[in-house]
Scaffold this active site. Sequence first.
Site, PDB file in Angstrom:
ATOM      1  N   ASP A  19      -8.717  -0.765  -7.182  1.00 16.84           N
ATOM      2  CA  ASP A  19      -7.306  -0.507  -6.863  1.00 16.84           C
ATOM      3  C   ASP A  19      -6.542  -0.063  -8.107  1.00 16.84           C
ATOM      4  O   ASP A  19      -5.422  -0.499  -8.371  1.00 16.84           O
ATOM      5  CB  ASP A  19      -6.669  -1.756  -6.249  1.00 16.84           C
ATOM      6  CG  ASP A  19      -5.378  -1.437  -5.480  1.00 16.84           C
ATOM      7  OD1 ASP A  19      -5.153  -0.253  -5.164  1.00 16.84           O
ATOM      8  OD2 ASP A  19      -4.612  -2.373  -5.220  1.00 16.84           O
ATOM      9  N   ASP A  64     -11.234   1.481  -0.350  1.00 18.70           N
ATOM     10  CA  ASP A  64     -10.247   2.235  -1.139  1.00 18.70           C
ATOM     11  C   ASP A  64     -10.846   3.017  -2.304  1.00 18.70           C
ATOM     12  O   ASP A  64     -10.137   3.798  -2.942  1.00 18.70           O
ATOM     13  CB  ASP A  64      -9.138   1.325  -1.705  1.00 18.70           C
ATOM     14  CG  ASP A  64      -8.381   0.564  -0.632  1.00 18.70           C
ATOM     15  OD1 ASP A  64      -8.453   0.980   0.538  1.00 18.70           O
ATOM     16  OD2 ASP A  64      -7.722  -0.440  -0.960  1.00 18.70           O
ATOM     17  N   ASP A  98      -1.519  -8.367   2.642  1.00 18.55           N
ATOM     18  CA  ASP A  98      -1.865  -7.171   1.875  1.00 18.55           C
ATOM     19  C   ASP A  98      -1.339  -7.250   0.445  1.00 18.55           C
ATOM     20  O   ASP A  98      -1.655  -6.401  -0.381  1.00 18.55           O
ATOM     21  CB  ASP A  98      -1.268  -5.927   2.545  1.00 18.55           C
ATOM     22  CG  ASP A  98      -1.843  -5.669   3.924  1.00 18.55           C
ATOM     23  OD1 ASP A  98      -3.069  -5.772   4.075  1.00 18.55           O
ATOM     24  OD2 ASP A  98      -1.062  -5.371   4.845  1.00 18.55           O
TER      25      ASP A  98
END
Length: 321
Positions: A110, A149, A295
Amino acid sequence: MSRKLRTLMAALCALPLAFAAAPPAHAADPTTMTNGFYADPDSSASRWAAANPGDGRAAAINASIANTPMARWFGSWSGAIGTAAGAYAGAADGRDKLPILVAYNIYNRDYCGGHSAGGAASPSAYADWIARFAGGIAARPAVVILEPDSLGDYGCMNPAQIDEREAMLTNALVQFNRQAPNTWVYMDAGNPRWADAATMARRLHEAGLRQAHGFSLNVSNYITTAENTAYGNAVNNELAARYGYTKPFVVDTSRNGNGSNGEWCNPSGRRIGTPTRTGGGAEMLLWIKTPGESDGNCGVGSGSTAGQFLPEVAYKMIYGY
């Protein structure tokens, strides 16, 4: 049909092909080696419901979320990863069920978003970690979602960092093919609103998709199954046109029951989606994210950390309000 009987029948059916070329190590179908998907008895939803039996929300959360087969995520919090992955795959195997595991520990995880920043300390540390992950699963049947991701999170990365990430993913696939022959690995491909189909097809291919079983869509997101299916088919059209192959894909339906409102971080009013199953427009529809897990510090989860279970959010998500 029992696991042993299915295995015996598969072996007998294969006898006429004994002298044919051996299939690739990743060709086994774990869905035919098991009898349904594994519901994690130690999920955050299960733990909360067990610890709060007198709470008025517990029965609904237990019935609608905790008892639904969904993925367990593995990362730096998992301790000895080979032991952890092996224990989870082994528990599912002992019940003749197919487990869903998420590998979420890539170096610079991330990197551009930041809400779930972390991961392995270096590319070499990640290589060791993912090798132990695959070795822990070994020959047990499993589904693995590889690094959510990781192929969408390119917005602030330079070419050298992108090459480094793609090399880590390619090596991960090598490890699973060598050590976990009954595991289907899906490389994560983000969601339809992150990168266009041509861009994602290129990223997948350059990161080694040909060695994977397929790719995953909508992990931890809210976009409808129909939109994800159209996007997955578009990615496959690009793969076929550019590289001469296509791959099956899975969709995370855990929180897409009424689609996205345009927000991705703890939006209000969302609803749980189709429970884990095979088919449904993709190869499988899976609950990869646990409904009710935050989240990050945002939206209706303000003040929470990513992955924290929020019972009120979970309860409202059952009903879509």
